[in-house]
Motif scaffolding. Structure first.
Motif, mmCIF file in Angstrom:
data_model
loop_
_atom_site.group_PDB
_atom_site.id
_atom_site.type_symbol
_atom_site.label_atom_id
_atom_site.label_comp_id
_atom_site.label_asym_id
_atom_site.label_seq_id
_atom_site.Cartn_x
_atom_site.Cartn_y
_atom_site.Cartn_z
ATOM 1 N N SER A 128 -5.996 -0.658 -2.659
ATOM 2 C CA SER A 128 -4.914 -1.592 -2.934
ATOM 3 C C SER A 128 -5.500 -2.827 -3.604
ATOM 4 O O SER A 128 -6.712 -2.980 -3.722
ATOM 5 C CB SER A 128 -4.213 -1.977 -1.627
ATOM 6 O OG SER A 128 -3.619 -0.851 -1.022
ATOM 7 N N PRO A 155 0.080 -2.642 -2.538
ATOM 8 C CA PRO A 155 -0.461 -1.362 -2.064
ATOM 9 C C PRO A 155 -0.643 -0.347 -3.182
ATOM 10 O O PRO A 155 0.019 -0.406 -4.221
ATOM 11 C CB PRO A 155 0.594 -0.885 -1.058
ATOM 12 C CG PRO A 155 1.370 -2.099 -0.702
ATOM 13 C CD PRO A 155 1.365 -2.954 -1.938
ATOM 14 N N SER A 156 -1.545 0.608 -2.930
ATOM 15 C CA SER A 156 -1.769 1.705 -3.860
ATOM 16 C C SER A 156 -0.678 2.751 -3.684
ATOM 17 O O SER A 156 0.122 2.706 -2.746
ATOM 18 C CB SER A 156 -3.130 2.341 -3.585
ATOM 19 O OG SER A 156 -3.160 2.853 -2.259
#
Length: 229
Positions: free
Chosen positions: A122, A114-115
């Motif tokens: 992401s 994930p970002s």
């Protein structure tokens, strides 16, 4: 007839990943021990069930070979998997350096990194399990790479219905919550800190079913890890 049936299943699997989910779903989170129905028809990686907990299970997977995309940057797991599966489907249809057609397997997995922010992209690496007969010499292909897994443990949470962007994060969080306070949680954290199995992604989403299976669907969240010794 058998070849036609297999081709139909391959197309069905592709359509499942292109569909981006469905309004038809099953509210059956935290399934435990349900054998993915696709594995009765096509090859899946071998594993041993080590432990069953409250809403999760621990498996030990044998060595396995996967053919994987390069990391795809996107805000949507569904969209990234759709894009990636075009490459993987072409690969098994013979678009590889050996011009080799390869049998369909399950699951297709998406490793998720994930970002840092809610609206940032992401990273998703999508992989196809290579059948055992092809694993000694898997066909190379442009823009794909081979992952050779050593035996590993995996914490697994199963959930029904069609995979969507709105549910996978919730299911991953639920798996982590169900493991909290267990020795398995400690092993997962140690494996990440040591740079071992599971350190390169937050979690993995495994998808097994054709889009025409509206009941009994099985998807999984995976948290892979190692145990010393």
């Amino acid at each position: 007839m058998a070849a036609a049936s297999l081709s139909f299943f391959k197309l069905s699997f592709l359509l499942s990943l292109l569909s981006g989910g469905s309004n038809i779903s099953e509210t059956r989170p935290g399934l435990v021990g349900k054998f993915p129905p696709s594995c009765n028809r096509i090859e899946c990686p071998n594993y041993e069930l080590v432990h069953t907990g409250n809403g999760y299970e621990i498996r030990r997977y044998d060595t396995a070979v996967w053919i994987s995309t390069e990391p795809i940057q996107d805000i949507s797991l569904v969209d990234a998997t759709r894009r990636a599966f075009f490459q993987l489907f072409a690969y098994i249809q013979g678009k590889n350096e050996y011009h080799q057609k390869i049998e369909m397997t399950a699951p297709v997995i998406s490793q998720v990194s994930p970002s840092d922010g809610p609206f940032c992209e992401s990273s998703f690496t999508v992989s196809f399990y290579v059948p055992k007969k092809n694993q000694p010499d898997p066909a190379p292909a442009k823009n794909l790479h081979i992952q050779k897994w050593k035996p590993r443990y995996v914490a697994v949470r199963q959930f029904g219905g069609f995979v969507s962007d709105s549910t996978v994060g919730q299911e991953a969080a639920a798996l982590q919550a169900s493991l909290q306070g267990t020795a398995w949680a400690n092993a997962i954290e140690k494996s990440k800190q040591d740079g071992g199995v599971g350190s390169d992604s937050a979690y993995t989403v495994a998808q097994y079913n054709s889009p025409f299976e509206f009941s009994g669907r099985v998807n999984e969240i995976w948290l892979p890890f190692e145990i010393d010794g």
